[in-house]
Structure formats: structure tokens, C-alpha cells
Design an enzyme around this catalytic site. Structure first.
Site, PDB file in Angstrom:
ATOM      1  CD  GLU A 104      37.240  28.168  49.124  1.00 40.30           C
ATOM      2  OE1 GLU A 104      37.520  29.352  48.832  1.00 40.30           O
ATOM      3  OE2 GLU A 104      37.021  27.297  48.272  1.00 40.30           O
ATOM      4  N   PRO A 308      35.213  43.671  39.691  1.00 38.97           N
ATOM      5  CG  PRO A 308      37.265  44.246  38.752  1.00 38.97           C
ATOM      6  CD  PRO A 308      36.012  44.838  39.316  1.00 38.97           C
ATOM      7  NE  ARG A 309      36.152  35.412  43.386  1.00 40.56           N
ATOM      8  CZ  ARG A 309      35.475  35.108  44.485  1.00 40.56           C
ATOM      9  NH1 ARG A 309      34.539  35.921  44.923  1.00 40.56           N
ATOM     10  NH2 ARG A 309      35.709  33.992  45.139  1.00 40.56           N
ATOM     11  CG  PHE A 349      41.631  43.173  47.131  1.00 42.44           C
ATOM     12  CD1 PHE A 349      40.930  42.037  46.751  1.00 42.44           C
ATOM     13  CD2 PHE A 349      42.830  43.453  46.491  1.00 42.44           C
ATOM     14  CE1 PHE A 349      41.404  41.207  45.759  1.00 42.44           C
ATOM     15  CE2 PHE A 349      43.312  42.629  45.497  1.00 42.44           C
ATOM     16  CZ  PHE A 349      42.600  41.498  45.130  1.00 42.44           C
ATOM     17  CD  GLU A 351      37.001  50.831  49.252  1.00 41.97           C
ATOM     18  OE1 GLU A 351      37.095  50.995  48.030  1.00 41.97           O
ATOM     19  OE2 GLU A 351      37.084  51.752  50.075  1.00 41.97           O
ATOM     20  CB  ILE A 375      24.080  34.648  46.040  1.00 42.28           C
ATOM     21  CG1 ILE A 375      23.644  33.366  46.749  1.00 42.28           C
ATOM     22  CG2 ILE A 375      24.477  34.372  44.613  1.00 42.28           C
ATOM     23  CD1 ILE A 375      22.560  32.613  46.016  1.00 42.28           C
ATOM     24  CG  LEU A 376      24.554  33.191  51.293  1.00 41.26           C
ATOM     25  CD1 LEU A 376      25.050  32.205  52.336  1.00 41.26           C
ATOM     26  CD2 LEU A 376      23.033  33.189  51.227  1.00 41.26           C
ATOM     27  CD  GLU A 377      30.774  38.021  50.219  1.00 39.73           C
ATOM     28  OE1 GLU A 377      31.773  37.606  50.823  1.00 39.73           O
ATOM     29  OE2 GLU A 377      30.822  38.488  49.063  1.00 39.73           O
TER      30      GLU A 377
END
Length: 462
Positions: A104, A308-309, A349, A351, A375-377
Site C-alpha cells: 500500500e 526476504p520480505r 531495503f 534494492e 507480481i507486477l514489480e
């Protein structure tokens, strides 16, 4: 029913404090900003707006070079600073955007970039809930915006928060519906719910509390959902005036890439074929790690990068790699991949775009049990995209990209291994190329959605 919720929020106040304390202990709260959970600190009138976190080794510095704006840099013991600005006067209009977490937040940045073209004098307040989102915003937030953590959903804190900021318009993104902040916010300004979605699990819950859902949603002046499926869910819950414009994530800008770093990384990888596992959770890694040795035995020129997220899990991931006899190095240990290793873990973060740039294939995490991530990135970088069986949070995008032969959905670890082997096989080079080209075409074809969103939002701008 709303009154009952308010009463419960008072009764449960000690529980909120305990939850915040536990989150502090496990590293999910920033102790330097904990006061924001109680609406203490920054405010709209005569405030110092927190525009950006950065690291300043000089300690304390005041820059008054520009007459319109003065910046103050404050060095903290933890090497985080707050870049504060006196740029904005109370008279300027304020648009408040609530973005629950990472996905978001990226949408909120797209909205800010485009709304400011329609209303140049508007300033922005972004609220979010997670530390991860705050860290991303610390590097990406423009000067016309500031970030604050959303306060606890209790009438005392929400009223103080709204009194401090006095927003002229509120925009909530996707699915986080805090009853108190929404009900109180509607008393201060118009509220919009954009890119709205309801997961199947939440839908079942709201069906049992339909009237309460309606009480919350009636506070929004306009509701824009992201898919036909979500529109049907809103209708089933008694909301008849929602409209479907599609998923605004199609309009998110391509992730930024430092070209100097990209050149250095590409040269270092020396034409290796890179497979990226992006935004992974422990459930994803349980499937991914056991197949890596098998994959690399057959394709020696294949290099694995795992992002990783939640980068703070890096120690746990490194330990799991050892358990699977995998040589692994984290980015915090070595800025470039160790090519003799089996896997490189990116625990930094901002990169993701850099590593999508060098990838041939990308697996998008959170797609085994978490409902899937964006998935668009990866599609913007013309990656061949793979995702798991659970895309319940991105149903329409997953359906569309599969129909356009721009991605592959797998069922389990064995299926993932076989799919990767097939794609990396030299005999299937044309097939791999087609998937990559189709992914880029798919995302570019749907970018006009943003104009439709802005057309609806524009009349509400202050």
C-alpha cells in the site's frame, strides 16, 4: 454497535499497551517513535514535518540556505536522523493517506506523485502500521510529505491524532478498516477508500457482522474496488455504491535502480543466469531451500538470490541454509554476491529493483500461504514470473497475467524445481523469452488505470 466498539476499546486499553510492549520486544516497533502510537509528537499547525530519515555523521546541522525552507538534522545514538522541515504552513491543505504496509505504501507514493500535479499546494501525511513500511518511506518519501505511525484504534488517541493534523481529505488504501479512526476521521474530512479489496477470510467474517461493516463503510464518500470479485463482495455486504476501476498497482512506477550499482553488479555476475526469490516468508523458504542444490547441480551458471520480505530474519535464514548444506552470504556481510556460494541473501531495503534488473526468472513469495505479493514489480523488469498456489490477495492480477501467458503458477516444491529446470534448459530459450516479453506487455497494457482513479479523486481534492 459503534458505541459498543468504543467502549471495548477503553476496556481493552491495558491489552493494547501489552501488545505494543511485546511488539517492542520482538523488534516490530521503533522505540524512538513509540509515542506516535499514542498520537504524541508531530502535528499540523506550526509543526516540524518529519520528511525523511537519514544518517548524518556530523551530529547536528542547520541549513538556512533557502529562505522558504529550513532543515534541521538531529543525530540519534542509533544513527537514525529525522530530516525535519518548516516548509509547510498551517494554511496549506493536507491530504492524509493511510497505507497499511509495504504494498500500500508503494501505491501511496504513486498517488502523491500524481495528485501533486493536480493540486500543487497540497501537502501529504502518510500513516502506516509496520516498521518495514516506515523504513521504505524513509528513503522514498518526497519533501511534500511526512510519515507517522497510525495511532492505536482508541477514541482518545484517534481524536488527538485528528486534532493534531486536521486533514482536509483522507484516502485509505485497500483493506485495513480501523473502525474508530475511520468513524472519527469522517467527522473531520471526506474519506475515500481506494483499491479496496476483501480477502475470502475477511469476507466470511464480515458476513457475520454485516451491519457493523456497513457502519464503517458508510463513512467513505467514495469506494473504488480493485476487481469485479471485490465488487461482488461489497455488494453482498450491502454496499451498493462501490465502483470497480481495476487494481491501481498497475500504475505504480517502475522500481528505481542505481545505475552505477547495476553496472557493478552485472559485471560481477559475469553473465550468470540469475533466479530471484523475492518477498519470501518462512513458508516459501521451506519449499525453496531444499531444491537449490538439485538445481545448481544441473545448471552451474545459475545463481540464486533470495530477498526476504522481512530482512530482520536474515540470521534465521542463514541458519536454515546451513541445515540444507547451502553456502550463503548476506548483503550486510558482503556488498556483492559471493559467486562460490549457493545463495545470496539481500537483507537491505530499497534494492529490489536492482536485483530484478539482473534476473531472468523471479519467484514471488508469500504465494504458498500469505495470499501472494505484488507480481507486477518484477514484470516491469521483463522477468519470467513464477508464483505459488495461494494468490488470494491478488486474484485478478494473477488470473490476468496467467491468461496472457506472462507467468507460471506452481503447486509445490517439486513443481517449482521442474518448472525452473524447464525454463533454464537451453532448448526452451524461446519459451523463456516469450514469458519475459509477455510480462512486460501485460503491465504496460494496464497502466491507464491511474487516469481513471485520478478522475474520481480530483473533485474531492482540497
Amino acid at each position: 454497535m459503534m458505541l459498543l466498539y468504543y467502549i471495548l476499546s477503553f476496556i481493552l486499553l491495558p491489552v493494547y499497551f501489552i501488545i505494543i510492549f511485546i511488539r517492542l520486544l520482538i523488534g516490530k516497533e521503533d522505540i524512538r517513535r513509540i509515542q506516535e502510537r499514542f498520537a504524541i509528537g508531530k502535528q499540523r499547525q506550526n509543526s516540524l514535518l518529519d520528511l525523511q530519515m537519514s544518517v548524518n555523521q556530523e551530529g547536528f546541522k542547520v541549513d538556512t540556505e533557502h529562505k522558504a525552507t529550513s532543515y534541521v538534522y538531529i543525530h540519534r545514538n542509533a544513527s537514525l536522523m529525522y530530516k525535519l522541515s518548516l516548509e509547510r504552513s498551517y494554511a496549506q491543505s493536507l491530504v492524509w493517506i493511510h497505507a497499511a504496509s509495504v504494498g500500500e505504501v508503494m501505491t501511496s507514493l504513486t498517488l502523491i506523485h500524481n495528485i501533486c500535479k493536480l493540486a500543487p499546494n497540497v501537502r501529504f501525511l502518510i500513516t502506516s502500521w509496520t516498521n518495514t513500511s516506515a523504513k521504505i518511506l524513509s528513503t522514498k518519501l518526497p519533501k511534500i510529505a511526512t510519515h507517522q505511525f497510525l495511532p492505536i484504534d482508541n477514541v482518545i488517541f484517534t481524536r488527538k491524532f485528528l486534532s493534531n493534523w486536521k486533514p482536509d481529505l483522507g484516502i485509505f488504501i485497500e483493506s485495513e478498516l480501523w473502525p474508530c479512526i475511520i468513524n472519527e476521521g469522517a467527522k473531520h474530512c471526506k474519506l475515500l477508500l481506494v483499491n479496496a479489496r476483501i480477502s475470502n477470510k475477511s469476507f466470511k467474517t464480515w458476513l457475520k457482522r454485516k451491519k457493523f461493516f456497513q457502519l464503517i463503510i458508510k463513512n467513505f464518500s467514495k469506494i473504488i474496488v480493485q476487481s469485479e470479485c471485490d465488487l461482488q463482495k461489497f455488494n453482498a455486504l450491502g454496499i451498493s455504491d462501490a465502483m470497480n476501476l481495476g487494481n491501481i498497482k498497475f500504475a505504480n512506477e517502475k522500481l528505481l535502480v542505481n545505475q552505477e550499482k547495476l553496472s557493478k553488479l552485472s559485471l560481477h555476475l559475469d553473465n550468470r543466469r540469475v533466479v530471484v526469490f523475492a518477498s519470501t516468508h518462512p513458508e516459501d523458504e521451506e519449499v525453496i531451500l531444499p531444491i537449490i542444490n538439485n538445481l545448481k547441480e544441473q545448471f552451474v551458471d545459475c545463481y540464486i538470490i533470495l530477498i526476504p520480505r522481512h530482512p530482520e530474519r536474515v540470521k534465521s535464514i542463514l541458519n536454515n541454509c546451513k541445515c540444507h548444506n547451502l553456502l550463503a552470504t548476506a548483503k550486510s556481510q558482503n556488498d556483492l554476491p559471493v559467486l562460490s556460494d549457493d545463495i545470496y541473501i539481500v537483507d537491505r531495503f530499497g534494492e529490489m529493483g536492482l536485483f530484478f534488473s539482473v534476473a531472468t526468472i523471479s519467484f514471488i513469495g508469500g504465494s504458498f500461504k500469505q495470499g501472494g505479493h505484488n507480481i507486477l514489480e518484477a514484470a516491469y523488469f521483463s522477468n519470467c514470473i513464477i508464483f505459488g498456489p495461494d494468490m488470494s490477495k491478488n486474484t485478478d492480477i494473477a488470473k490476468g497475467i496467467l491468461q496472457n501467458n506472462a507467468a507460471i503458477q506452481i503447486k509445490n516444491g517439486e513443481d517449482l524445481l521442474n518448472t525452473l529446470k524447464s525454463l533454464l534448459n537451453a532448448n526452451n530459450a524461446l519459451k523463456l523469452k516469450a514469458y519475459r516479453e509477455n510480462a512486460l506487455k501485460f503491465v504496460e497494457h494496464n497502466q491507464k488505470i491511474l487516469d481513471e482513479y485520478l478522475h474520481v479523486i480530483k473533485p474531492f481534492l482540497p
